[in-house]
Design an enzyme around this catalytic site. Structure first.
Site, short mmCIF file in Angstrom:
data_model
loop_
_atom_site.label_atom_id
_atom_site.label_comp_id
_atom_site.label_asym_id
_atom_site.label_seq_id
_atom_site.Cartn_x
_atom_site.Cartn_y
_atom_site.Cartn_z
N THR A 266 1.03 -21.75 -0.94
CA THR A 266 0.99 -21.36 -2.21
C THR A 266 0.10 -20.46 -2.65
O THR A 266 0.01 -19.55 -3.77
CB THR A 266 1.06 -22.51 -3.09
OG1 THR A 266 -0.17 -23.36 -2.32
CG2 THR A 266 2.20 -23.36 -2.98
N ASP A 267 -1.34 -20.24 -1.96
CA ASP A 267 -2.53 -19.32 -2.22
C ASP A 267 -1.72 -17.95 -2.27
O ASP A 267 -2.19 -17.03 -2.90
CB ASP A 267 -3.51 -19.57 -1.25
CG ASP A 267 -4.57 -20.69 -1.76
OD1 ASP A 267 -4.97 -20.49 -2.93
OD2 ASP A 267 -4.73 -21.62 -1.01
N HIS A 268 -0.94 -17.90 -0.94
CA HIS A 268 -0.26 -16.51 -0.79
C HIS A 268 0.80 -16.19 -1.78
O HIS A 268 0.49 -14.78 -2.29
CB HIS A 268 0.09 -16.41 0.49
CG HIS A 268 -0.83 -16.28 1.63
ND1 HIS A 268 -1.13 -17.46 1.98
CD2 HIS A 268 -1.46 -15.43 2.25
CE1 HIS A 268 -1.91 -17.53 2.99
NE2 HIS A 268 -2.15 -16.08 2.98
N GLY B 97 -1.23 -15.15 -4.70
CA GLY B 97 -2.06 -13.86 -4.58
C GLY B 97 -0.70 -12.82 -4.77
O GLY B 97 -1.42 -11.76 -5.27
#
Length: 407
Positions: free
Chosen positions: A168-170, A173
């Site tokens: 999810t961070d990607h 991003g």
């Protein structure tokens, strides 16, 4: 400055930390933006300490996510550091931050201040839940975005504890990256003003997970039941006949997605396994007991067929008949795959500490201005003199600032 890349001439200030923001700016840097990583003196971004170092002074992960960037140290918690940041922001096209809502305002470097000095500035604020709302001040990491955004539920089995993907961070991003590009396009092509982007990581996940679920559920149509560990082959009440993983003779796994009934892929699969009689399943209405029973028989037949063949043999047979079945790779497999090698997916970059570092190269491919990766993540503060010199701060002044803990 490299002028043959699409983002040449774009200056980005990145005080953001811990993955979503730094991942987004690594994409900008791949395609020519001057990305200035603004880090706290003495420590820097926590990304520097996540994972193995391979004998280097910082994590190998940092070598990739910090690639092509410049690093300066600047204490944003003190007045002089804030003043210098405001001067840098006057020269920037983009500021990307990831602090809790209100933090940048508390430091006198929030949107209201920076946009007054630089009306063309694009500022992106990446948080877990957005700039307002009941959850705005909650601390959050990627796993929480997945939990609130429905991804953990979507990828979990009904008879096993929920699991998360770590993606999810990607996803967040990538959302920031395209949002900033939209804002730059509006500014530079339409002549529009700068603007502030409120990017919620949880909403980025919801945009993906909710794409089919929200319209369906809000119309009173329940989602199909989840897969079980015992039967990981898709819903028996779905038009998608069989989708799931099958173990081969050598213990390796294949993922099969043969399409819906009546497609060429489905027909080719039944012919490949020598069971064209299964094609008459289409004569039964969806959801009928006869059709459901037939599908259970198909699954058992496929398990036996895959289980009697080596994975590489299955892949060759599937490719020959245009059947969408492929190996379940780990990264070691991907590194050795001839297709990825032929396309140059992985690049090796010289590094002062470990000799070289291999990483995934710029994505996607541009015909005229392809991205490039020329440097690994820099040492903390490696470009402080260069960047601060660009706004008139002398080496002597920088030494004084360093002695005072400002840089």
């Amino acid at each position: 400055m490299t002028t043959d890349l699409p983002l040449a001439g774009v200056r980005v200030l990145e005080p953001a930390v811990l993955l979503a923001g730094p991942f987004a700016t690594s994409i900008f840097a791949d395609f020519g933006a001057e990305v200035i990583k603004v880090e706290q003196p003495g420590g820097g971004d926590g990304m520097r300490f996540l994972g193995p170092t391979g004998g280097a002074s910082s994590a190998l992960w940092w070598k990739s996510v910090g690639r092509n960037k410049k690093s300066i140290t600047l204490n944003l918690r003190v007045e002089e550091g804030q003043r210098i940041f405001r001067e840098l922001a006057k020269t920037a096209d983009v500021v990307l931050e990831s602090f809790r809502p209100g933090t940048m305002d508390k430091w006198n470097i929030g949107w209201s201040v920076l946009s007054q000095d630089n009306p063309k500035l694009i500022m992106a604020s990446q948080t877990g839940f957005g700039q307002n709302g009941p959850y705005a001040q909650r601390p959050a990491y990627g796993a929480m975005f997945e939990a609130y955004g429905g991804m953990v539920d979507a990828v979990s089995f009904e008879d096993a504890p929920p699991t998360h993907t770590g993606m999810t961070d990607h996803i967040a991003g990538l959302t920031i990256a395209y949002a900033v590009m939209f804002a730059l396009y509006h500014r530079d092509v339409h002549g529009g003003p700068g603007q502030h982007i409120d990017s919620s990581a949880t909403e980025a996940v919801l945009r993906i997970i909710g794409d089919n679920r929200v319209p369906q559920i809000t119309q009173g149509i329940p989602m199909p039941p989840k897969k079980s560990m015992a039967n990981p082959y898709g819903s028996l009440l779905s038009d998608l006949r069989v989708m799931g993983v099958f173990q081969c003779l050598d213990g390796k796994w294949i993922l099969l997605h043969p399409g819906t009934s009546g497609t060429t892929i489905w027909v080719n699969l039944m012919r490949l396994i020598g069971r064209e009689d299964f094609l008459d399943e289409d004569s039964y209405e969806a959801g009928s007991p006869k059709r459901t029973a037939r599908r259970v028989e198909i699954i058992e037949t496929l398990k036996e067929w895959f289980g009697s063949r080596l994975r590489d043999e299955v892949v060759k047979l599937a490719d020959a008949d245009a059947i969408t079945a492929g190996p379940i790779y780990n990264i070691e497999d991907a590194l050795e795959d001839p297709h990825f090698q032929a396309r140059g997916v992985f690049v090796t970059v010289d590094d002062d500490e470990v000799g070289n570092v291999t990483m995934v190269g710029p994505v996607p491919r541009f015909s005229a201005t392809p991205g490039r990766t020329t440097t690994t993540g820099p040492a903390l503060g490696a470009h402080t003199e260069e960047v601060l010199g660009s706004i008139g701060i002398t080496p002597t002044d920088i030494e004084t600032l360093r002695a005072n803990g400002v840089v």
